[in-house]
Scaffold this active site. Structure first.
Site: not given
Lengths: 291, 291
Positions: B116-119
């Site tokens: 979960d890195a919301k790039r």
């Protein structure tokens, strides 16, 4: 731990924000430019600057390439900020990240360091990201996505730090959501309005004529970070005309256009540092007509 | 280098996407649950599991805490995915990142790993981010912000990988932009529609009744990642009712509700592993009524 400024946005805008405007102006005046050097390392484009570079580790290759170019550009007063893009370092894992850490340490307090990481999550996770960007990496500024709203952006708005919220970007996909019309206004216009309320800067692509509208919404008082003038083909003259009456608070970014200028230079096709300097001179010639 | 699937979205949706649906179903059937364990390390909440933990390095403290809990939850068939959140590791710099790397390596091919890195960035930068998440970290899935549009999301849509695009999130700020009405439709509804076209999953907060609308737009064929059932107070029954006719492709996430269950447990107030198991049992009791 630093305390994020969660409330009193108007106060934030008139104190913390004024501090950042002062810092933006300081580096701009010292170097007589608003040019920002974007650092996007790609192994395949990093050629040896000195023969010794051929035996360097991949990490040293990245660092030395950017050290040589950035040192020269600072020495020659060609830039007023650097903008490392997290993606290009992180793609090489820990060795890329170690190069990023060394680059930030080297230029800390010598120029403005905007870590372009386009973060954003729910409030408490954004707090952890702000700790990452400011306390661990040591950046002066960051970029953040507006999508998740206020509590997602606010943890980045820390004292003496500058946050740029994505507004109207320079890529093709910008039309998919950013240009959607919401009650007669485009999504990016809502974002531009919020920048005034929340006290942050905005990322606005140089390829878009929306820049004029954004400058009008923000009364040219909100600092813009403007990528896309180099390889993406943005219109530098249009950009400068749009922001000219408060030029020194803005930053115009060029990344691979400077780093890999040697690829397009006739004179310096095997000299990345000289080619980068030549490219900056070209951009600064236009910028300095307005400063 | 892997080739991102840039074109032929319908084909992508019917082959690559079907592969991922199969994988989602496999882990769901093997464990008789759709529960996802969110990993958000915070030093102040990580208490020693064994007396020896008191002399561990900070990195070992994070790893051992999550190893003990995750091993137990997998052994007891309580979870069908893990979701490490990048922010919580990166806030501790290289030692946190090293813990992240070790956690992913330990559970690779044992459960689904959603990083979960919301790039999200312009196309070529998103390609670098996809290389980071899939090739360096080794994740099976990722989260991405839709704001910058198609070319920002598509590099993540790689063969055998699952990408979840932020749609209607569980935080307060979701109303600022996600809920904006654009030509009579909300922004998050446009995003939900694009998930069908592009072939990605969606992040939808359990606290929002928009989940029903999103399931209707996507015909319950697009995998949802649903955070917010634990400490954020989402309505698990409402969520399960909304997705029940295709349950096994979805994931319901709980992070601190599981990791730090000991804080609310009367019976296991000093036993994080047993408290986490108790919490999962409670959630799975409800989930298994629908499976």
């Amino acid at each position: 731990m630093h305390t994020p400024l969660y409330s009193g946005y108007f106060i934030l805008f008139s104190t913390q924000h004024l501090f950042m405007l002062k810092l933006l102006r300081k580096y701009s005046e010292e170097n007589n430019t608003i040019l920002c050097f974007g650092i996007d390392p790609r192994f395949e484009d990093i050629i040896p600057i000195h023969p010794i570079a051929r035996v360097q580790s991949p990490e040293e290759r990245i660092m030395n390439y950017y050290f040589e170019i950035t040192d020269k550009l600072l020495e020659e007063n060609q830039i007023a900020a650097i903008k490392p893009n997290y993606a290009y370092f992180a793609q090489y894992g820990f060795l890329g990240m170690s190069a990023l850490k060394n680059i930030i340490q080297r230029y800390k307090n010598k120029t403005l360091i905007i870590l372009d990481a386009k973060r954003g999550d729910i409030g408490k996770s954004s707090e952890a990201y702000a700790t990452e960007l400011y306390d661990f990496w040591g950046a002066d500024g960051s970029t953040v996505s507006p999508y998740m709203g206020a509590d997602s952006v606010k943890p980045f708005l820390r004292k003496n730090k500058l946050t740029y919220m994505l507004c109207r970007t320079s890529n093709k996909g910008a039309k998919d959501f950013e240009e959607l019309s919401c009650n007669g206004k485009k999504l990016y216009e809502y974002v531009a309005e919020k920048s005034l309320e929340w006290g942050c800067g905005l990322v606005v692509g140089a390829t878009s004529d929306s820049i004029k509208k954004i400058v009008s919404i923000t009364k040219n008082k909100v600092p813009l970070l403007i990528p896309g003038v180099g390889s993406q083909g943005g219109d530098l003259k249009m950009v400068l005309e749009s922001i000219k009456d408060n030029l020194s608070i803005h930053r115009i970014n060029s990344s691979s256009g400077i780093s890999y200028a040697y690829k397009k230079s006739k004179k310096y096709s095997d000299q990345p540092v000289e080619a980068a300097l030549e490219e900056c001179n070209k951009l600064n010639k236009k910028i300095r007509e307005y400063l």
